[in-house]
Design an enzyme around this catalytic site. Structure first.
Site, PDB file in Angstrom:
ATOM      1  N   GLU A   1     -19.859  45.676  32.323  1.00  9.68           N
ATOM      2  CA  GLU A   1     -19.862  45.157  31.079  1.00  9.68           C
ATOM      3  C   GLU A   1     -18.846  46.033  30.060  1.00  9.68           C
ATOM      4  O   GLU A   1     -18.471  45.632  29.206  1.00  9.68           O
ATOM      5  CB  GLU A   1     -21.211  45.148  30.323  1.00  9.68           C
ATOM      6  CG  GLU A   1     -21.260  44.488  28.924  1.00  9.68           C
ATOM      7  CD  GLU A   1     -22.536  44.324  28.244  1.00  9.68           C
ATOM      8  OE1 GLU A   1     -22.699  43.517  26.983  1.00  9.68           O
ATOM      9  OE2 GLU A   1     -23.534  44.739  29.093  1.00  9.68           O
TER      10      GLU A   1
ATOM     11  N   ARG B   1     -24.738  29.292  26.472  1.00 13.76           N
ATOM     12  CA  ARG B   1     -25.508  29.895  25.529  1.00 13.76           C
ATOM     13  C   ARG B   1     -24.863  29.823  23.980  1.00 13.76           C
ATOM     14  O   ARG B   1     -25.638  29.843  23.134  1.00 13.76           O
ATOM     15  CB  ARG B   1     -25.223  31.319  26.088  1.00 13.76           C
ATOM     16  CG  ARG B   1     -26.135  31.816  27.186  1.00 13.76           C
ATOM     17  CD  ARG B   1     -25.975  32.998  27.707  1.00 13.76           C
ATOM     18  NE  ARG B   1     -26.941  33.450  28.958  1.00 13.76           N
ATOM     19  CZ  ARG B   1     -26.913  34.661  29.580  1.00 13.76           C
ATOM     20  NH1 ARG B   1     -26.256  35.585  29.246  1.00 13.76           N
ATOM     21  NH2 ARG B   1     -27.953  34.711  30.425  1.00 13.76           N
TER      22      ARG B   1
ATOM     23  N   THR C   1     -29.073  46.669  33.239  1.00 15.41           N
ATOM     24  CA  THR C   1     -29.575  45.954  34.506  1.00 15.41           C
ATOM     25  C   THR C   1     -30.971  45.726  34.545  1.00 15.41           C
ATOM     26  O   THR C   1     -31.414  44.845  34.914  1.00 15.41           O
ATOM     27  CB  THR C   1     -28.859  46.404  35.910  1.00 15.41           C
ATOM     28  OG1 THR C   1     -27.533  46.608  35.569  1.00 15.41           O
ATOM     29  CG2 THR C   1     -29.104  45.740  36.960  1.00 15.41           C
TER      30      THR C   1
ATOM     31  N   GLU D   1     -25.958  60.056  34.180  1.00 14.87           N
ATOM     32  CA  GLU D   1     -26.585  58.903  33.397  1.00 14.87           C
ATOM     33  C   GLU D   1     -27.018  59.896  32.149  1.00 14.87           C
ATOM     34  O   GLU D   1     -27.668  60.713  32.153  1.00 14.87           O
ATOM     35  CB  GLU D   1     -27.646  58.214  33.963  1.00 14.87           C
ATOM     36  CG  GLU D   1     -28.555  57.526  33.084  1.00 14.87           C
ATOM     37  CD  GLU D   1     -27.890  56.337  32.292  1.00 14.87           C
ATOM     38  OE1 GLU D   1     -28.027  56.516  31.307  1.00 14.87           O
ATOM     39  OE2 GLU D   1     -27.451  55.739  33.220  1.00 14.87           O
TER      40      GLU D   1
END
Length: 467
Positions: A428, A295, A57, A48
């Site tokens: 994503e 949306r 998240t 990370e």
């Protein structure tokens, strides 16, 4: 009160030169992939780049969509994969990759079961915009899904002794011939290190915090604020392109309609607030849209208002069903009123207009029929219990539907449609699943469904290499 769980990343001195599998990104996709791979017998590592784990998240609040679940039946909801597919397909402008969508909608229930088996129970249900039925799963505590999910996954990571390193940046993918065989990384002290592996999973999220990439594909959105955490800068997309990957739908960037932007850092106000009964009003106190339309359509309606801003209106009972509102209130985002007249005064709206709007709405709720804007969902309760609340909102960049081209097995594909050996991607960073509009609750579902798939397919690939 339960003690807050704290996960401690591994010391960089313990970073090895070789692992079976490298997972880049510590959001739900990456953690799920690592857990699944470990349970299949691999030795994975999670890298990370940020100090804080969890990625975007941690900012999710509404829930996780899935159809034909035991949880739905417990709530007397009869659903189908086909209806889930159709709602998502129509919600995405029928531009979704059908192969990805078919896998996604038929594996959501298995993902909910998998989470439950790992002591992450999503046993309550709500609804989001663009859905015709309640299929957004969340914890019965009604806690925001993101933090709840990351905490649960990190507990499993710790239990299974999967190393997670933070502040380490994957700068380049290592290739041996045509196959990806590791990464070249920059360590916290600035030194570079090559880490070898049988395969790499990209779980790096999107590019919603990259003004540079947004300007390249959607210059009309560069002035918008973003709901994304600072690390969502498209790193995985760049890594994949270096390795020969194709990109899809890069101009499809979602603007979320309800984001509180009056503070330094914008805060997304999750769709569950509307799903549990809140309405939207303009500066005069009047409704102007079906609040649970897609949306894309709700954003369009807000942008047609002179102020390009609006207010969410809710009461104490709705608040009880969305615990995230307690957090929003704690950080000063919620406006209070002991009566509708007082609330109207506090948001500088016309008192008679707001009261008339709410009274009319309350007459629509029992029949679940909205003659003004055709809303049919999120009508389980009236706005009648004092005190009343408002949240000032406006649209902001939220999600990037485009990304790396993948198939339903999470193989990263070239422009010719050929898999790049040893390279997988989910969440994503991968494009194509959502078409031109992502339905609320589908991103969390995507992380678990395709995180598991990436872990499984990486295992199959590595097992074949070793045989």
């Amino acid at each position: 009160m339960a003690q807050k769980y704290t996960f401690h990343p591994a010391d960089i001195e313990n970073l090895k030169e070789n692992y079976d599998l490298i997972v880049i990104g510590s959001g739900a996709t990456g953690l799920t992939a690592a857990i699944q791979a470990k349970e299949l017998g691999l030795n994975p590592v999670v890298l990370e780049k940020m100090e804080k784990l969890g990625g975007n998240t941690t900012r999710a609040s509404s829930g996780m969509n899935a159809a034909e679940t035991a949880v739905q039946l417990q709530h007397h909801i009869v659903d189908s994969y086909e209806d889930f597919y159709e709602d998502t397909f129509c919600g995405g402008g029928k531009l979704n990759n059908r192969e990805l969508l078919r896998y996604f909608t038929s594996h959501g229930a298995l993902a909910v079961d998998w989470l439950a088996a790992h002591k992450i129970c999503l046993d309550d249900i709500t609804i989001t915009g663009g859905m015709k039925i309640k299929r957004t799963h969340r914890p019965s505590s009604m806690a925001p899904i993101g933090g709840f999910l990351i905490t649960g996954l990190l507990k499993q990571i710790e239990k299974k002794k999967i190393p997670v390193f933070n502040n380490i940046y994957a700068d380049e993918l290592k290739k041996t011939g045509v196959a990806v065989t590791g990464v070249k990384a920059i360590l916290p002290n600035g030194n570079k290190r090559t880490i070898s592996a049988g395969a790499v999973i990209l779980a790096t999220g999107g590019f919603g915090a990259s003004k540079e990439i947004i300007k390249q594909y959607r210059p009309d959105l560069t002035a918008y604020k973003t709901t994304n955490q600072p690390g969502a800068t498209g790193d995985g997309i760049n890594l994949a392109v270096q390795a020969g990957a194709d990109l899809v739908d890069m101009n499809q960037i979602q603007v979320h309609p309800t984001v509180q932007q009056d503070t330094e850092h914008p805060f997304l106000i999750g769709e569950a607030v509307r799903g549990e009964g809140a309405i939207l009003v303009d500066a005069t106190g009047k409704r102007f849209v079906n609040e649970l339309d897609t949306r894309k359509n709700v954003t369009k309606a807000i942008n047609k208002l002179p102020e390009k801003k609006a207010y969410l209106i809710l009461d104490s009972e709705i608040r009880q069903h969305v615990k995230a509102i307690d957090f929003y209130d704690h950080i000063g985002l919620v406006i209070h009123g002991d009566s509708l007249a007082q609330l109207a005064a506090n948001i500088k709206a016309d008192s008679d207009s707001l009261e008339k709007t709410v009274v009319s709405w309350n007459t629509y709720v029992p029949a679940k029929k909205d003659p003004d804007f055709g809303r049919k969902t999120g009508m389980d309760r009236k706005i009648s219990q004092k005190p009343f609340f408002a949240i000032h909102i406006a649209p902001a960049v939220h999600y990037t539907m485009g990304g790396v081209r993948v198939d339903s097995k999470t193989h990263v594909l070239t422009e010719a449609g050929e898999p790049i050996a040893g390279l997988f991607a989910g969440g994503e960073v991968a494009g194509g699943l959502h078409g031109n509009n992502r339905i609320g609750g589908n991103s969390i579902a995507e992380t678990v469904v395709f995180g598991r798939q990436a872990g499984e397919q990486a295992y199959k690939y590595i097992r074949k290499l070793k045989s």
